[in-house]
Design a protein around this motif. Structure first.
Motif, PDB file in Angstrom:
ATOM      1  N   LEU A  88       3.119 -12.768 -16.222  1.00  0.00           N
ATOM      2  CA  LEU A  88       4.570 -12.644 -16.416  1.00  0.00           C
ATOM      3  C   LEU A  88       4.188 -11.306 -14.975  1.00  0.00           C
ATOM      4  O   LEU A  88       5.353 -11.964 -14.311  1.00  0.00           O
ATOM      5  N   PHE A  89       3.740 -10.126 -14.938  1.00  0.00           N
ATOM      6  CA  PHE A  89       3.780  -8.954 -13.819  1.00  0.00           C
ATOM      7  C   PHE A  89       4.142 -10.076 -12.471  1.00  0.00           C
ATOM      8  O   PHE A  89       4.112 -10.241 -11.400  1.00  0.00           O
ATOM      9  N   LEU A  90       2.723 -10.443 -12.622  1.00  0.00           N
ATOM     10  CA  LEU A  90       1.653 -11.339 -11.395  1.00  0.00           C
ATOM     11  C   LEU A  90       3.156 -12.416 -10.720  1.00  0.00           C
ATOM     12  O   LEU A  90       3.119 -12.714  -9.394  1.00  0.00           O
ATOM     13  N   ALA A  91       3.668 -13.446 -11.765  1.00  0.00           N
ATOM     14  CA  ALA A  91       4.475 -14.381 -11.818  1.00  0.00           C
ATOM     15  C   ALA A  91       5.757 -14.026 -10.917  1.00  0.00           C
ATOM     16  O   ALA A  91       6.085 -13.475  -9.640  1.00  0.00           O
ATOM     17  N   GLY A  92       6.857 -12.717 -11.016  1.00  0.00           N
ATOM     18  CA  GLY A  92       7.362 -12.027 -11.018  1.00  0.00           C
ATOM     19  C   GLY A  92       7.705 -11.235  -9.364  1.00  0.00           C
ATOM     20  O   GLY A  92       7.973 -11.743  -8.282  1.00  0.00           O
ATOM     21  N   ALA A  93       6.217 -11.245  -9.005  1.00  0.00           N
ATOM     22  CA  ALA A  93       5.496 -10.714  -7.523  1.00  0.00           C
ATOM     23  C   ALA A  93       5.767 -12.377  -6.782  1.00  0.00           C
ATOM     24  O   ALA A  93       6.552 -12.035  -5.647  1.00  0.00           O
ATOM     25  N   GLU A 117      -4.910 -20.926 -22.380  1.00  0.00           N
ATOM     26  CA  GLU A 117      -5.539 -19.741 -21.820  1.00  0.00           C
ATOM     27  C   GLU A 117      -5.678 -19.206 -20.513  1.00  0.00           C
ATOM     28  O   GLU A 117      -5.381 -18.380 -20.012  1.00  0.00           O
ATOM     29  N   LYS A 118      -5.212 -19.931 -19.450  1.00  0.00           N
ATOM     30  CA  LYS A 118      -4.695 -20.316 -18.097  1.00  0.00           C
ATOM     31  C   LYS A 118      -3.013 -20.135 -18.147  1.00  0.00           C
ATOM     32  O   LYS A 118      -2.445 -19.733 -16.783  1.00  0.00           O
ATOM     33  N   ARG A 119      -2.794 -20.372 -19.063  1.00  0.00           N
ATOM     34  CA  ARG A 119      -0.597 -20.424 -18.938  1.00  0.00           C
ATOM     35  C   ARG A 119      -0.079 -18.934 -18.559  1.00  0.00           C
ATOM     36  O   ARG A 119      -0.998 -17.792 -19.087  1.00  0.00           O
ATOM     37  N   PHE A 120       0.470 -18.636 -18.352  1.00  0.00           N
ATOM     38  CA  PHE A 120       1.139 -17.678 -17.709  1.00  0.00           C
ATOM     39  C   PHE A 120       2.010 -16.631 -18.742  1.00  0.00           C
ATOM     40  O   PHE A 120       1.925 -15.550 -19.259  1.00  0.00           O
ATOM     41  N   ILE A 121       2.218 -17.732 -20.238  1.00  0.00           N
ATOM     42  CA  ILE A 121       2.716 -17.270 -21.603  1.00  0.00           C
ATOM     43  C   ILE A 121       0.765 -18.044 -22.430  1.00  0.00           C
ATOM     44  O   ILE A 121       0.899 -18.854 -22.687  1.00  0.00           O
ATOM     45  N   GLN A 164      -0.593  -8.838 -24.233  1.00  0.00           N
ATOM     46  CA  GLN A 164      -1.171  -8.265 -22.638  1.00  0.00           C
ATOM     47  C   GLN A 164      -1.502  -8.948 -21.483  1.00  0.00           C
ATOM     48  O   GLN A 164      -0.991  -8.494 -20.468  1.00  0.00           O
ATOM     49  N   LEU A 165      -2.449  -9.540 -21.480  1.00  0.00           N
ATOM     50  CA  LEU A 165      -3.044 -10.366 -20.783  1.00  0.00           C
ATOM     51  C   LEU A 165      -1.343 -11.303 -20.177  1.00  0.00           C
ATOM     52  O   LEU A 165      -1.196 -11.800 -19.035  1.00  0.00           O
ATOM     53  N   THR A 166      -0.339 -11.632 -21.742  1.00  0.00           N
ATOM     54  CA  THR A 166       1.146 -12.330 -20.794  1.00  0.00           C
ATOM     55  C   THR A 166       1.825 -11.893 -19.762  1.00  0.00           C
ATOM     56  O   THR A 166       2.491 -11.931 -19.210  1.00  0.00           O
ATOM     57  N   ALA A 167       1.709 -10.322 -20.643  1.00  0.00           N
ATOM     58  CA  ALA A 167       2.426  -9.043 -19.648  1.00  0.00           C
ATOM     59  C   ALA A 167       2.149  -9.763 -18.627  1.00  0.00           C
ATOM     60  O   ALA A 167       2.998  -9.296 -17.413  1.00  0.00           O
ATOM     61  N   ALA A 168       0.339  -9.151 -18.347  1.00  0.00           N
ATOM     62  CA  ALA A 168       0.369  -9.143 -16.836  1.00  0.00           C
ATOM     63  C   ALA A 168       0.430 -10.265 -16.469  1.00  0.00           C
ATOM     64  O   ALA A 168       0.901  -9.486 -14.713  1.00  0.00           O
TER      65      ALA A 168
END
Length: 582
Positions: free
Chosen positions: A557-562, A541-545, A551-555
């Protein structure tokens, strides 16, 4: 549309607003300077998110107890909607805790600013001349030059990112005895090409890199100068040899991604009369006089020593331990005299100067700083900022032993050979993993090791992991989104908190003229990213995907991109590529 203000800048502005209000209310004296007020992460993360020394540094001039002033400041800060608590620690430090929305806003700012996140206007367009490398033009770049080259180039990139205009300069030492030695060495190679058997005598440069210069001269002039007196060919051969060496040096530096804006010739400086002009300017300002040097201290003078009147620069006025000659007894310029004129020339077109020198020149720092202070502060002007950054040598290691490699150089390891072996980015980043004035081992085994003990790998791998995750998500049809950032928890916000430090790290490193701080910061950011990543090894549950939670995955991924953006920006400042995969 105005650009978003980054988190530290916004809260620094808030603190300044509060302090200004206290001045208006008479609690702080009118004209109080806030220059020494800082805002930074607390040393202990459990104390809060931000810490300021405002009460500590302003209490004394205000005639207040630091805690009393801190109470007045915290009362106002705690009322701000983005701050959940403002607490006083110790004698008067103030710790702030921020609402999650503050970190989410910073995350959005990173995405919005992209490649400009962390870029600062601090420099206000002031021109800084950064002079670095400046190796004698007598051969290819060797690893003794490498560290100073990287530190200087990274500093130039850092200052530009922080809002300065930067002139990257190389001072070509083409007026000393060493270039005459070079000319004589090339003449030997020239004669060799013509069929003569030669033995390079001791004191000349033996490297085979001079053979092509001899070949070019033989092709152009035949045997015209083979038996000619030195006076007939020395200047010609010196000019051609220096030009060829500078072409080689430029090519070697290019392998590290280094390109100077300006190459200034010492010979041209002297021929132009600028050294004489500098001497006259100094005399006009009573900074040079004709005097006799003291005998060497601490021991009896040599038998052949005799007092000679020389033009002396009044460096004792500026903190030096004795006045320094700018000419020798034979009328030739001393190194100091020529350097003094060179810095006088540089100061005409720059607001500040930085020199990157090898640590073996430490003994001349005091006198050249005195000279620049004198040259830039006459007629009542404030002296122009000038710093000398000393860089220690690098010890090459392989298999636990000092590593010696000799190809075209004859007696040293070339920079180009090392770049060929491990790559530009590895060399550049490694040179910034220690403070420049600390000794460094460049271990060929370590710099290619895939482990956290290798900072180059560790930072590059963090970026590659992020890019790999984003590609995998794209293949699954998932794109980053800030629509549900409020689903991010404490571990994710801790990553944002580290990323948010980047703009202040840029400004602090630029002020200190220390680009290695950015390398250290990137390692810490990469460590946080890897730690978070490792949470997902045991807790899916702590993985990026996260399966079944788009919704959590998209958020995330947004964090990872930043986070990836901040790593790219930091590496870009240092002149290092952020790799897409490893």
């Amino acid at each position: 549309m105005t650009e978003p203000k980054t988190l530290y800048a916004a809260h620094a502005a808030l603190i300044e607003q509060v302090l200004t209000e206290l001045v208006g209310e008479g609690l702080l004296p009118a004209g109080t300077s806030f220059a020494n007020v800082t805002l930074e992460p607390p040393r202990d993360a459990s104390h809060g998110d931000l810490a300021t020394n405002a009460a500590m540094v302003l209490a004394k001039p205000a005639g207040l107890n630091p805690r009393a002033l801190a109470e007045a400041i915290t009362a106002r800060l705690a009322a701000h909607p983005g701050i959940t608590s403002a607490e006083i620690a110790g004698p008067g430090f103030i710790n702030l805790r921020l609402a999650p929305a503050a970190w989410l806003s910073e995350l959005a700012a990173i995405a919005k600013l992209g490649a400009d996140y962390g870029r600062s206007g601090m420099g206000e367009g002031r021109v800084v001349n950064v002079e670095y490398v400046s190796a004698n033009p007598t051969g290819p770049m060797h690893m003794g030059h490498c560290r100073g080259a990287v530190v200087g180039d990274a500093l130039a990139g850092l200052l530009e990112f922080a809002g300065h205009r930067v002139t990257k300069e190389y001072y070509v030492n083409d007026a000393g005895a060493q270039v005459d030695v070079l000319a004589r060495s090339v003449h030997m190679r020239y004669r060799e090409v013509l069929g003569e058997e030669i033995t390079i005598p001791e004191g000349l440069y033996p490297g085979e890199y001079l053979k092509p210069v001899g070949e070019a001269l033989a092709a152009e002039f035949g045997d015209s100068y083979a038996a000619a007196p030195e006076a007939e060919w020395l200047i010609l051969f010196r000019t051609r040899a220096v030009a060829a060496m500078m072409d080689m040096i430029r090519a070697d530096l290019a392998t590290l991604g280094i390109k100077h804006d300006l190459f200034s010739s010492e010979a041209e400086l002297q021929a132009s009369g600028k050294v004489d002009a500098a001497e006259q300017w100094l005399r006009d300002h009573d900074l040079v006089y004709d005097g006799v040097l003291e005998a060497p201290k601490g021991k009896a003078p040599p038998e052949d020593w005799e007092p000679v009147q020389l033009p002396l620069f009044r460096s004792t006025r500026f903190g030096d331990d004795q006045d320094r000659p700018i000419k020798k007894s034979n009328g030739a310029w001393t190194y100091f005299g020529a350097d003094l004129a060179y810095h006088f020339q540089k100061a005409q077109s720059a607001d500040a100067l930085v020199d990157i020198w090898g640590a073996d020149h430490a003994g001349t720092v005091k006198r050249i700083k005195a000279a620049v202070a004198a040259l830039t502060s006459a007629d009542g002007a404030a002296p122009k900022p000038f710093e000398v950054k000393l860089v220690q040598m690098v010890q090459l290691m392989k298999g636990g032993q000092p590593f010696k490699m000799s190809k075209r150089a004859g007696n040293f390891v070339t920079l180009a050979d090392v770049v060929d072996m491990v790559g530009k980015d590895v060399v550049r980043f490694t040179m910034l993993t220690r403070k420049p004035d600390a000794q460094m081992d460049f271990d060929f085994d370590k710099v290619v090791e895939a482990s956290k003990d290798n900072p180059v790998f560790y930072v590059q791998y963090a970026h590659a992991r992020i890019r790999s995750t984003l590609r995998k998500a794209a293949d699954l049809g998932i794109t980053p989104s800030d629509a549900a950032l409020d689903k991010l928890g404490a571990e994710e916000l801790a990553l944002v908190a580290r990323a948010a430090q980047f703009p202040r790290e840029i400004e602090a490193a630029a002020r200190a003229r220390e680009p290695h701080r950015i390398a250290f910061y990137l390692y810490d950011l990469a460590a946080d990213l890897h730690s978070y990543w490792n949470l997902g090894n045991d807790r899916p549950e702590k993985r990026f995907i996260v399966e079944h939670d788009a919704q959590l995955t998209a958020a995330r991924l947004f964090l990872a991109g930043a986070i990836g953006q901040v790593i790219r920006n930091g590496l870009g400042v240092l002149g290092v590529e952020a790799v897409e995969s490893m």
